[in-house]
Design a protein around this motif. Sequence first.
Motif, PDB file in Angstrom:
ATOM      1  N   ARG A 158       0.633  -1.089  11.008  1.00  0.00           N
ATOM      2  CA  ARG A 158       0.600   0.369  11.130  1.00  0.00           C
ATOM      3  C   ARG A 158      -0.210   0.800   9.937  1.00  0.00           C
ATOM      4  O   ARG A 158      -1.254   1.754  10.106  1.00  0.00           O
ATOM      5  CB  ARG A 158       1.925   1.197  11.294  1.00  0.00           C
ATOM      6  N   GLN A 159      -0.167   0.232   8.841  1.00  0.00           N
ATOM      7  CA  GLN A 159      -0.836   0.842   7.713  1.00  0.00           C
ATOM      8  C   GLN A 159      -2.269   0.525   7.915  1.00  0.00           C
ATOM      9  O   GLN A 159      -3.404   0.982   7.414  1.00  0.00           O
ATOM     10  CB  GLN A 159      -0.288   0.218   6.302  1.00  0.00           C
ATOM     11  N   ALA A 160      -2.413  -0.939   8.097  1.00  0.00           N
ATOM     12  CA  ALA A 160      -3.779  -1.365   8.428  1.00  0.00           C
ATOM     13  C   ALA A 160      -4.610  -0.447   9.444  1.00  0.00           C
ATOM     14  O   ALA A 160      -5.657  -0.044   9.213  1.00  0.00           O
ATOM     15  CB  ALA A 160      -3.630  -2.818   8.972  1.00  0.00           C
ATOM     16  N   MET A 161      -3.884   0.048  10.638  1.00  0.00           N
ATOM     17  CA  MET A 161      -4.471   0.610  11.602  1.00  0.00           C
ATOM     18  C   MET A 161      -4.877   2.085  11.202  1.00  0.00           C
ATOM     19  O   MET A 161      -5.944   2.567  11.283  1.00  0.00           O
ATOM     20  CB  MET A 161      -3.533   0.729  12.793  1.00  0.00           C
ATOM     21  N   PHE A 162      -3.811   2.686  10.154  1.00  0.00           N
ATOM     22  CA  PHE A 162      -4.170   3.960   9.910  1.00  0.00           C
ATOM     23  C   PHE A 162      -5.444   4.128   8.807  1.00  0.00           C
ATOM     24  O   PHE A 162      -6.226   4.729   8.934  1.00  0.00           O
ATOM     25  CB  PHE A 162      -2.931   4.680   8.936  1.00  0.00           C
ATOM     26  N   LEU A 163      -5.405   3.048   7.935  1.00  0.00           N
ATOM     27  CA  LEU A 163      -6.501   2.848   6.943  1.00  0.00           C
ATOM     28  C   LEU A 163      -7.606   2.816   7.753  1.00  0.00           C
ATOM     29  O   LEU A 163      -8.803   3.108   7.155  1.00  0.00           O
ATOM     30  CB  LEU A 163      -6.223   1.794   6.077  1.00  0.00           C
ATOM     31  N   VAL A 193     -23.839   3.609   1.083  1.00  0.00           N
ATOM     32  CA  VAL A 193     -22.614   3.742   0.203  1.00  0.00           C
ATOM     33  C   VAL A 193     -21.405   3.752   1.298  1.00  0.00           C
ATOM     34  O   VAL A 193     -20.622   2.802   1.170  1.00  0.00           O
ATOM     35  CB  VAL A 193     -22.322   5.095  -0.552  1.00  0.00           C
ATOM     36  N   ASN A 194     -21.601   4.491   2.329  1.00  0.00           N
ATOM     37  CA  ASN A 194     -20.514   4.300   3.429  1.00  0.00           C
ATOM     38  C   ASN A 194     -20.298   2.798   3.811  1.00  0.00           C
ATOM     39  O   ASN A 194     -19.171   1.923   4.084  1.00  0.00           O
ATOM     40  CB  ASN A 194     -20.858   5.062   4.710  1.00  0.00           C
ATOM     41  N   ALA A 195     -21.515   2.240   4.231  1.00  0.00           N
ATOM     42  CA  ALA A 195     -21.621   0.743   4.715  1.00  0.00           C
ATOM     43  C   ALA A 195     -20.978  -0.366   3.843  1.00  0.00           C
ATOM     44  O   ALA A 195     -19.860  -1.144   4.187  1.00  0.00           O
ATOM     45  CB  ALA A 195     -22.959   0.528   4.818  1.00  0.00           C
ATOM     46  N   PHE A 196     -20.832  -0.005   2.553  1.00  0.00           N
ATOM     47  CA  PHE A 196     -20.381  -0.833   1.472  1.00  0.00           C
ATOM     48  C   PHE A 196     -18.873  -0.646   1.318  1.00  0.00           C
ATOM     49  O   PHE A 196     -17.892  -1.276   1.399  1.00  0.00           O
ATOM     50  CB  PHE A 196     -20.832  -0.713   0.216  1.00  0.00           C
ATOM     51  N   LEU A 197     -18.449   0.746   1.218  1.00  0.00           N
ATOM     52  CA  LEU A 197     -16.977   1.194   1.019  1.00  0.00           C
ATOM     53  C   LEU A 197     -16.207   1.059   2.149  1.00  0.00           C
ATOM     54  O   LEU A 197     -15.177   0.612   2.230  1.00  0.00           O
ATOM     55  CB  LEU A 197     -16.945   2.419   0.195  1.00  0.00           C
ATOM     56  N   PHE A 198     -16.712   1.862   3.217  1.00  0.00           N
ATOM     57  CA  PHE A 198     -15.754   2.035   4.442  1.00  0.00           C
ATOM     58  C   PHE A 198     -15.747   1.290   5.303  1.00  0.00           C
ATOM     59  O   PHE A 198     -15.007   0.581   6.189  1.00  0.00           O
ATOM     60  CB  PHE A 198     -16.092   3.540   4.995  1.00  0.00           C
ATOM     61  N   ILE A 199     -17.126   0.591   5.791  1.00  0.00           N
ATOM     62  CA  ILE A 199     -17.452  -0.018   6.872  1.00  0.00           C
ATOM     63  C   ILE A 199     -17.007  -1.784   6.317  1.00  0.00           C
ATOM     64  O   ILE A 199     -16.601  -2.404   7.188  1.00  0.00           O
ATOM     65  CB  ILE A 199     -18.982   0.188   7.321  1.00  0.00           C
ATOM     66  N   GLY A 200     -17.248  -1.908   5.208  1.00  0.00           N
ATOM     67  CA  GLY A 200     -16.865  -3.220   4.701  1.00  0.00           C
ATOM     68  C   GLY A 200     -15.298  -3.350   4.710  1.00  0.00           C
ATOM     69  O   GLY A 200     -14.756  -4.376   5.260  1.00  0.00           O
ATOM     70  N   LEU A 201     -14.785  -2.109   4.557  1.00  0.00           N
ATOM     71  CA  LEU A 201     -13.280  -2.407   4.530  1.00  0.00           C
ATOM     72  C   LEU A 201     -12.970  -2.404   6.084  1.00  0.00           C
ATOM     73  O   LEU A 201     -11.920  -3.294   6.635  1.00  0.00           O
ATOM     74  CB  LEU A 201     -12.597  -1.069   4.067  1.00  0.00           C
ATOM     75  N   ASP A 202     -13.562  -1.556   6.941  1.00  0.00           N
ATOM     76  CA  ASP A 202     -13.328  -1.854   8.349  1.00  0.00           C
ATOM     77  C   ASP A 202     -13.306  -2.955   9.005  1.00  0.00           C
ATOM     78  O   ASP A 202     -12.783  -3.564   9.765  1.00  0.00           O
ATOM     79  CB  ASP A 202     -13.895  -0.491   9.193  1.00  0.00           C
ATOM     80  N   LEU A 203     -14.514  -3.717   8.574  1.00  0.00           N
ATOM     81  CA  LEU A 203     -14.744  -5.093   9.146  1.00  0.00           C
ATOM     82  C   LEU A 203     -13.578  -5.966   8.641  1.00  0.00           C
ATOM     83  O   LEU A 203     -13.429  -6.927   9.453  1.00  0.00           O
ATOM     84  CB  LEU A 203     -16.149  -5.705   8.615  1.00  0.00           C
ATOM     85  N   THR A 204     -13.259  -6.081   7.747  1.00  0.00           N
ATOM     86  CA  THR A 204     -12.102  -6.996   7.001  1.00  0.00           C
ATOM     87  C   THR A 204     -10.699  -6.259   7.640  1.00  0.00           C
ATOM     88  O   THR A 204     -10.132  -7.173   8.118  1.00  0.00           O
ATOM     89  CB  THR A 204     -11.925  -6.790   5.499  1.00  0.00           C
ATOM     90  N   LEU A 205     -10.413  -5.244   7.809  1.00  0.00           N
ATOM     91  CA  LEU A 205      -9.163  -4.514   8.570  1.00  0.00           C
ATOM     92  C   LEU A 205      -9.217  -5.439  10.139  1.00  0.00           C
ATOM     93  O   LEU A 205      -8.148  -5.486  10.336  1.00  0.00           O
ATOM     94  CB  LEU A 205      -9.073  -3.140   8.324  1.00  0.00           C
ATOM     95  N   ARG A 206     -10.505  -5.321  10.647  1.00  0.00           N
ATOM     96  CA  ARG A 206     -10.379  -5.720  11.967  1.00  0.00           C
ATOM     97  C   ARG A 206     -10.155  -7.103  12.051  1.00  0.00           C
ATOM     98  O   ARG A 206      -9.439  -7.332  13.140  1.00  0.00           O
ATOM     99  CB  ARG A 206     -11.970  -5.287  12.504  1.00  0.00           C
TER     100      ARG A 206
END
Length: 156
Positions: free
Chosen positions: A2-7, A29-42
């Motif tokens: 749930r934490q991973a889904m929320f993040l 900047v978004n691509a590095f910080l946010f989308i890089g995180l989302d790719l990994t969480l996915r």
Amino acid sequence: MRQAMFLYAVALVAANLTVAAFGPKVAIVNAFLFIGLDLTLRDALHGRLTALQMAALIAGTGVATYLLNPAAGTIAVASAVAFTCAALADWTAFSLIRASWLTRANCSNVVGAAVDSIVFPTIAFGGFSPEITALQFLAKTLGGAMWAWALQRRLA
């Protein structure tokens, strides 16, 4: 989980809203910080969620973006379409690679980043830009690698 889904959802909505507010100049900047995180969480979520649940999570971030800022409608649609396409490509690569979680995540992040870097700016900004696509791809790939390395013990 749930934490991973929320993040995942918070990072994607934050990326969408900042692009809507500041335009293409913040996309790298978004691509590095946010989308890089989302790719990994996915990659962590793919093994725990069904395809339908993942699609609902992606669609939910688009809806949340729109509800928080209706002017960000084009960004929300571009994000949902790009992340759906990238999720399919990422999932396929992640599933086919036989290696450690970190290697699988980084290799599939490259595939997902390539798809997302073409689809998102083309829809969001109204046309294909080789420079934006290349810079976003590089930022997403490097950001994904950073996040995968930092979070591998919690996500693998």
